[in-house]
Design a protein around this motif. Structure first.
Motif: not given
Length: 198
Positions: A44-48, A80-87, A166-170
């Motif tokens: 996600g956003y913050v870790p990235g 990258t996060t924005f697009l990853a969350r939209r598949g 990874f998805r639950g990171l932070g």
């Protein structure tokens, strides 16, 4: 907390190794956003953003100008996060389509930063922007394109239970399941103004 630091530290190490290879062999690339892209795809956003900023901060000990380019790393993480969350990174063809916009935007940002760092005046900076833009665009295409495709294939081999970590990171709260999201959308609750509620 220890798990977050360990995973983000490993991603920063990947970026730093890429930078070291580029500096050692004098390659016309950057290779310093692979870990950022990987973390942003899965976490996600913050870790990235943290990984991207930390990479530029640590690289600035070798080259002071690196700190100015942290905006590119942060943009890569957000994009990258924005697009990853939209598949957009689930299929190869969709992943390829994400490359041209990021290449164009990072090339423009890099060109502006580089020219304003090296030129003595604003007019001189603007006059020189066009000169090396094609070269930077090509360099970014090879760099970001190869890293995005590489991370796409690596993510495919990550086991589902590891992806869940990874998805639950932070995150302080467990993410809502699909059923819960659907229920919220269809839930007809009475609406009232804030004044009435108070």
């Amino acid at each position: 907390m220890g798990k977050i630091i360990l995973i983000c530290g490993a991603a920063v190490a990947v970026n730093l190794i890429g930078s070291f290879v580029v500096r050692t062999f004098n390659l016309p690339l950057f290779l310093d956003t692979g870990g950022t892209i990987f973390i942003a795809m899965l976490s996600g956003y913050v870790p990235g953003i943290v990984v991207g900023f930390a990479t530029n901060f640590l690289n600035s000990f070798f080259d002071e100008s690196e700190m100015y380019f942290c905006s590119i790393s942060i943009f890569v993480a957000i994009y990258t996060t924005f697009l990853a969350r939209r598949g957009c990174y689930e299929k190869f063809f969709k992943t390829v389509l994400t490359i041209p916009p990021i290449v164009l935007i990072t090339a423009v940002i890099e060109e502006f930063i580089e020219k304003f760092l090296t030129c003595t005046g604003v007019i001189e900076a603007f006059s020189q922007i066009e000169m090396h833009f094609t070269e930077i665009l090509f360099k970014e295409l090879i760099d970001k394109g190869s890293l995005i495709l590489l991370m796409f294939f690596i993510v495919k081999f990550v086991p589902p239970q590891v992806k869940k970590i990874f998805r639950g990171l932070g995150q302080r709260q467990a993410p809502l399941t699909s059923d819960m999201k659907r229920a919220i959308r269809t839930w007809n609750c009475p609406r009232s103004s804030l004044r009435t509620t108070i």
